[in-house]
Design a protein around this motif. Sequence first.
Motif, PDB file in Angstrom:
ATOM      1  N   TRP A   1      13.161  42.785  43.845  1.00  0.00           N
ATOM      2  CA  TRP A   1      12.421  43.863  44.501  1.00  0.00           C
ATOM      3  C   TRP A   1      12.759  43.936  45.985  1.00  0.00           C
ATOM      4  CZ3 TRP A   1       9.280  42.632  48.517  1.00  0.00           C
ATOM      5  CH2 TRP A   1       8.858  41.323  48.621  1.00  0.00           C
ATOM      6  N   SER A   2      13.036  42.800  46.619  1.00  0.00           N
ATOM      7  CA  SER A   2      13.359  42.831  48.047  1.00  0.00           C
ATOM      8  C   SER A   2      14.723  43.470  48.283  1.00  0.00           C
ATOM      9  CB  SER A   2      13.314  41.433  48.648  1.00  0.00           C
ATOM     10  OG  SER A   2      14.385  40.651  48.193  1.00  0.00           O
ATOM     11  N   GLN A   3      15.627  43.278  47.338  1.00  0.00           N
ATOM     12  CA  GLN A   3      16.938  43.918  47.452  1.00  0.00           C
ATOM     13  C   GLN A   3      16.813  45.433  47.307  1.00  0.00           C
ATOM     14  OE1 GLN A   3      19.550  42.286  48.380  1.00  0.00           O
ATOM     15  NE2 GLN A   3      18.707  40.239  48.149  1.00  0.00           N
ATOM     16  N   LYS A   4      15.960  45.864  46.388  1.00  0.00           N
ATOM     17  CA  LYS A   4      15.753  47.302  46.208  1.00  0.00           C
ATOM     18  C   LYS A   4      15.105  47.925  47.445  1.00  0.00           C
ATOM     19  CE  LYS A   4      15.595  47.913  41.257  1.00  0.00           C
ATOM     20  NZ  LYS A   4      14.821  48.472  40.145  1.00  0.00           N
ATOM     21  N   VAL A   5      14.181  47.208  48.047  1.00  0.00           N
ATOM     22  CA  VAL A   5      13.539  47.698  49.273  1.00  0.00           C
ATOM     23  C   VAL A   5      14.574  47.830  50.375  1.00  0.00           C
ATOM     24  CG1 VAL A   5      11.907  47.077  51.097  1.00  0.00           C
ATOM     25  CG2 VAL A   5      11.243  46.857  48.717  1.00  0.00           C
ATOM     26  N   ARG A   6      15.467  46.869  50.456  1.00  0.00           N
ATOM     27  CA  ARG A   6      16.537  46.916  51.457  1.00  0.00           C
ATOM     28  C   ARG A   6      17.417  48.150  51.270  1.00  0.00           C
ATOM     29  NH1 ARG A   6      20.411  41.803  51.720  1.00  0.00           N
ATOM     30  NH2 ARG A   6      22.277  43.057  51.794  1.00  0.00           N
TER      31      ARG A   6
ATOM     32  N   PHE B   1      27.283  46.783  49.674  1.00  0.00           N
ATOM     33  CA  PHE B   1      26.171  46.102  49.008  1.00  0.00           C
ATOM     34  C   PHE B   1      26.427  46.006  47.509  1.00  0.00           C
ATOM     35  CE2 PHE B   1      23.009  47.349  52.511  1.00  0.00           C
ATOM     36  CZ  PHE B   1      23.113  46.112  53.112  1.00  0.00           C
ATOM     37  N   GLY B   2      26.915  47.094  46.920  1.00  0.00           N
ATOM     38  CA  GLY B   2      27.212  47.076  45.491  1.00  0.00           C
ATOM     39  C   GLY B   2      28.261  46.041  45.138  1.00  0.00           C
TER      40      GLY B   2
ATOM     41  N   TYR C   1      22.692  50.306  40.919  1.00  0.00           N
ATOM     42  CA  TYR C   1      21.640  50.950  41.704  1.00  0.00           C
ATOM     43  C   TYR C   1      22.181  51.365  43.078  1.00  0.00           C
ATOM     44  CZ  TYR C   1      16.733  51.502  43.180  1.00  0.00           C
ATOM     45  OH  TYR C   1      15.534  51.988  43.608  1.00  0.00           O
ATOM     46  N   SER C   2      22.925  50.471  43.703  1.00  0.00           N
ATOM     47  CA  SER C   2      23.514  50.746  45.008  1.00  0.00           C
ATOM     48  C   SER C   2      24.580  51.834  44.916  1.00  0.00           C
ATOM     49  CB  SER C   2      24.115  49.466  45.574  1.00  0.00           C
ATOM     50  OG  SER C   2      24.689  49.700  46.816  1.00  0.00           O
ATOM     51  N   TYR C   3      25.402  51.782  43.877  1.00  0.00           N
ATOM     52  CA  TYR C   3      26.445  52.798  43.700  1.00  0.00           C
ATOM     53  C   TYR C   3      25.846  54.185  43.454  1.00  0.00           C
ATOM     54  CZ  TYR C   3      29.839  48.976  43.336  1.00  0.00           C
ATOM     55  OH  TYR C   3      30.617  47.885  43.573  1.00  0.00           O
ATOM     56  N   HIS C   4      24.723  54.242  42.767  1.00  0.00           N
ATOM     57  CA  HIS C   4      24.084  55.534  42.536  1.00  0.00           C
ATOM     58  C   HIS C   4      23.535  56.126  43.837  1.00  0.00           C
ATOM     59  CE1 HIS C   4      24.471  56.113  38.249  1.00  0.00           C
ATOM     60  NE2 HIS C   4      24.176  54.834  38.068  1.00  0.00           N
ATOM     61  N   PHE C   5      23.014  55.271  44.702  1.00  0.00           N
ATOM     62  CA  PHE C   5      22.586  55.743  46.021  1.00  0.00           C
ATOM     63  C   PHE C   5      23.775  56.327  46.783  1.00  0.00           C
ATOM     64  CE2 PHE C   5      18.596  53.075  46.275  1.00  0.00           C
ATOM     65  CZ  PHE C   5      17.759  54.139  46.549  1.00  0.00           C
ATOM     66  N   SER C   6      24.903  55.603  46.762  1.00  0.00           N
ATOM     67  CA  SER C   6      26.075  56.070  47.497  1.00  0.00           C
ATOM     68  C   SER C   6      26.614  57.369  46.898  1.00  0.00           C
ATOM     69  CB  SER C   6      27.160  55.001  47.525  1.00  0.00           C
ATOM     70  OG  SER C   6      27.619  54.705  46.243  1.00  0.00           O
TER      71      SER C   6
END
Length: 78
Positions: free
Chosen positions: A8-13, A34-35, A49-54
């Motif tokens: 959860w802390s990684q997702k918040v970041r 990050f991904g 999750y990180s790649y989808h943000f990007s």
Amino acid sequence: MEMDAPRWSQKVRLHLLWYWPLEPRKKIKRFLKFGDDFLEQGRPNLAQYSYHFSKRLAQRAGTVHLLKKIEKRLHKPW
């Protein structure tokens, strides 16, 4: 024994980075980094999750070359 940060802390970041005032290209590159880091740590779900943000940010910014890089990483076999 080294402990990893909770998921959860990684997702918040990642969410905080989304709202951080940076140039879109720099944000995209940070999300990609990050991904990649998450993949090295053995956390493919967080990497996705990180790649989808990007990807979402690259579509908004209209950066085609970065979007192609993201697509390659999203369709990699884990």
